[in-house]
Design an enzyme around this catalytic site. Sequence first.
Site, mmCIF file in Angstrom:
data_model
loop_
_atom_site.group_PDB
_atom_site.id
_atom_site.type_symbol
_atom_site.label_atom_id
_atom_site.label_comp_id
_atom_site.label_asym_id
_atom_site.label_seq_id
_atom_site.Cartn_x
_atom_site.Cartn_y
_atom_site.Cartn_z
ATOM 1 N N GLU A 1 10.224 -4.248 -18.392
ATOM 2 C CA GLU A 1 10.030 -5.493 -19.121
ATOM 3 C C GLU A 1 9.894 -6.682 -18.173
ATOM 4 O O GLU A 1 9.091 -7.597 -18.412
ATOM 5 C CB GLU A 1 11.192 -5.707 -20.085
ATOM 6 C CG GLU A 1 11.213 -4.700 -21.231
ATOM 7 C CD GLU A 1 12.468 -4.788 -22.100
ATOM 8 O OE1 GLU A 1 12.471 -4.181 -23.169
ATOM 9 O OE2 GLU A 1 13.438 -5.469 -21.683
ATOM 10 N N SER B 1 23.653 -3.148 -22.499
ATOM 11 C CA SER B 1 23.776 -4.348 -23.331
ATOM 12 C C SER B 1 25.185 -4.910 -23.196
ATOM 13 O O SER B 1 26.156 -4.165 -23.040
ATOM 14 C CB SER B 1 23.496 -3.999 -24.792
ATOM 15 O OG SER B 1 23.937 -5.026 -25.657
ATOM 16 N N ASN C 1 18.362 0.031 -21.718
ATOM 17 C CA ASN C 1 17.164 -0.792 -21.851
ATOM 18 C C ASN C 1 16.218 -0.648 -20.661
ATOM 19 O O ASN C 1 16.666 -0.598 -19.507
ATOM 20 C CB ASN C 1 17.555 -2.270 -21.983
ATOM 21 C CG ASN C 1 18.375 -2.534 -23.227
ATOM 22 O OD1 ASN C 1 18.162 -1.922 -24.260
ATOM 23 N ND2 ASN C 1 19.331 -3.439 -23.113
ATOM 24 N N TYR D 1 -11.522 -32.551 2.299
ATOM 25 C CA TYR D 1 -10.084 -32.325 2.220
ATOM 26 C C TYR D 1 -9.424 -33.437 1.427
ATOM 27 O O TYR D 1 -9.728 -34.620 1.591
ATOM 28 C CB TYR D 1 -9.438 -32.247 3.614
ATOM 29 C CG TYR D 1 -7.965 -31.924 3.495
ATOM 30 C CD1 TYR D 1 -7.539 -30.616 3.325
ATOM 31 C CD2 TYR D 1 -7.008 -32.937 3.468
ATOM 32 C CE1 TYR D 1 -6.196 -30.321 3.152
ATOM 33 C CE2 TYR D 1 -5.665 -32.652 3.299
ATOM 34 C CZ TYR D 1 -5.265 -31.336 3.138
ATOM 35 O OH TYR D 1 -3.949 -31.035 2.943
ATOM 36 N N THR E 1 -5.546 4.746 -29.489
ATOM 37 C CA THR E 1 -6.324 3.521 -29.572
ATOM 38 C C THR E 1 -5.726 2.707 -30.718
ATOM 39 O O THR E 1 -5.291 3.275 -31.721
ATOM 40 C CB THR E 1 -7.824 3.784 -29.852
ATOM 41 O OG1 THR E 1 -7.968 4.426 -31.118
ATOM 42 C CG2 THR E 1 -8.435 4.660 -28.766
ATOM 43 N N HIS E 2 -5.685 1.398 -30.554
ATOM 44 C CA HIS E 2 -5.035 0.515 -31.542
ATOM 45 C C HIS E 2 -3.572 0.912 -31.757
ATOM 46 O O HIS E 2 -2.992 0.633 -32.810
ATOM 47 C CB HIS E 2 -5.777 0.541 -32.886
ATOM 48 C CG HIS E 2 -7.230 0.256 -32.776
ATOM 49 N ND1 HIS E 2 -7.750 -1.012 -32.750
ATOM 50 C CD2 HIS E 2 -8.298 1.099 -32.671
ATOM 51 C CE1 HIS E 2 -9.067 -0.958 -32.652
ATOM 52 N NE2 HIS E 2 -9.418 0.308 -32.587
ATOM 53 N N LYS F 1 -0.842 -23.462 -1.466
ATOM 54 C CA LYS F 1 -0.128 -22.329 -0.894
ATOM 55 C C LYS F 1 1.041 -21.849 -1.739
ATOM 56 O O LYS F 1 1.276 -20.643 -1.845
ATOM 57 C CB LYS F 1 0.359 -22.693 0.522
ATOM 58 C CG LYS F 1 -0.777 -22.787 1.529
ATOM 59 C CD LYS F 1 -0.321 -23.290 2.881
ATOM 60 C CE LYS F 1 -0.046 -24.772 2.856
ATOM 61 N NZ LYS F 1 -1.230 -25.592 2.513
ATOM 62 N N LYS G 1 23.270 1.015 -25.699
ATOM 63 C CA LYS G 1 21.934 0.655 -25.236
ATOM 64 C C LYS G 1 21.644 1.126 -23.804
ATOM 65 O O LYS G 1 22.486 1.073 -22.927
ATOM 66 C CB LYS G 1 21.731 -0.862 -25.306
ATOM 67 C CG LYS G 1 21.733 -1.443 -26.705
ATOM 68 C CD LYS G 1 20.601 -0.893 -27.567
ATOM 69 C CE LYS G 1 19.230 -1.317 -27.101
ATOM 70 N NZ LYS G 1 19.011 -2.782 -27.225
ATOM 71 N N GLN H 1 -2.613 -29.461 -0.570
ATOM 72 C CA GLN H 1 -1.300 -29.029 -0.100
ATOM 73 C C GLN H 1 -0.611 -28.142 -1.129
ATOM 74 O O GLN H 1 0.254 -27.331 -0.793
ATOM 75 C CB GLN H 1 -0.431 -30.255 0.198
ATOM 76 C CG GLN H 1 0.935 -29.931 0.757
ATOM 77 C CD GLN H 1 1.652 -31.182 1.239
ATOM 78 O OE1 GLN H 1 1.264 -31.788 2.224
ATOM 79 N NE2 GLN H 1 2.688 -31.562 0.506
#
Length: 472
Positions: A299, A286, A294, A326, A164-165, A334, A292, A331
């Site tokens: 992400e 990288s 990654n 309307y 937690t935290h 969507k 690296k 338009q």
Amino acid sequence: MAENNKKPAPGVLWAGRLEEKPEAEAFAFQASISVDSRLARDDIRGSRAHAAMLGEQGIIPRDTAAKLDAELERIAAELESGTLTVDAGAEDIHSFIEGILTERLGDAGRVVHAGRSRNDQVALDFRLYLKRTVPELMTELTETIIALLDKAEKHTESLMPGYTHLQRAQPVTLGHHLVAWCAGLVRDRSRFADALQRLDECPLGSGALAGSSLPLDREATAKALGFARPTLNSMDSVADRDFALELSAVCAITMTHLSRFCEDVVIWASEEFKFINLAESWSTGSSIMPQKKNPDFAELIRGKSARTTGNLVTLLTLLKGLPYAYDKDLQEDKESLFDSLDTVRSCLRMFRGMMASAAFNTERMEAACVGGFLEATDAAEYLVRKGLPFRKAHEVAALVVRDCVAAGQTRIADRTLTELKTRSELFGEDLYDVITPAACVAARKLPGGPAPDEVDRQIRVLRECFPDNVNI
């Protein structure tokens, strides 16, 4: 506007009223074909049902209705095979389909629009599209949940710190953590299902906003298209985009869950944690640092959640100032929802593949349960079982932790019983048996807890949500 753009716009359904048509650039600005072309099969399906109803009601000759149906079926097959492609210069998918019908059938093609408006037509197409694509997303969610449950089942006894935290809190298991992810995804799936129930109403026959004086059979059309019922009010039928809002919100919530899960993965993959080893095929390197590896897929999923949040805000902002009928603004409904649905689909697939190939460093996870006083709550509850009021027991355990810190110790078990008794005479030798990480987890066997048998039960409960899944 540039002179070379001053070309007449192509034919449009509303050509009769206006002598002057928008120039090409302006026409392209107000056209929606680039977005709504994906509704082609839904538009054709709606038109076939509408034409059949017009024939049954005697509004058009039955043989004309049959010709329309046959040609619409042919157009659908040609679009599917690629022998016919959508004209990017058309105003929208409805105009394109009707234009092809008219080109091939002449006046017979011109009758298909009797009793309907593009307002109720687009509302119908949108709902039909969602009725077939949202279940596909629910399947993606189901497969992701099952994959995580399969992984959790192998790790019901794999100890790890719960946080937690982002501070070590109490010992749990990897299985418990993965089931927590699944619980969120199960709620997402149920939200999609709820939204589907509410959008399961057919707006066709509502016209522009006031229905039609023609003897349409809205019940028959709704039934033919697989809807539960027609919409109640014709004005609401064309004004309503609650279903788009609701699904956009569900997409945003689902992506928020995936984003949080991926945040866990990114942290776990760090050198400081080393809890998870992502497969090389689900990692990138990288361009400058040779060492690296990654977690880019995690992400990117985390980053793409921003799209769905933004799309929800777009829809809310779009709708909040519109008069209740309307408006051309609709338009814009969507594109944002389509993007959210596409994003959720691709991210679920990427997340599922990434996690299926991931390996967990369970020894490192278990070692992280030692140090940081994750057993402090168990020490307090030990005193509660001995009769000490919890608030007092909490204070005693906190003082023991302070003593440990002052002595450079990282576990309560590092204190001798004599030292512990200076804080409470209720401490006994049996304390040391209940404050190991494994004992702390095993003791938490209440419903929802991390004890292995209880996590097994949670997995069974979640699997029962998908009784027809072949992987269960």
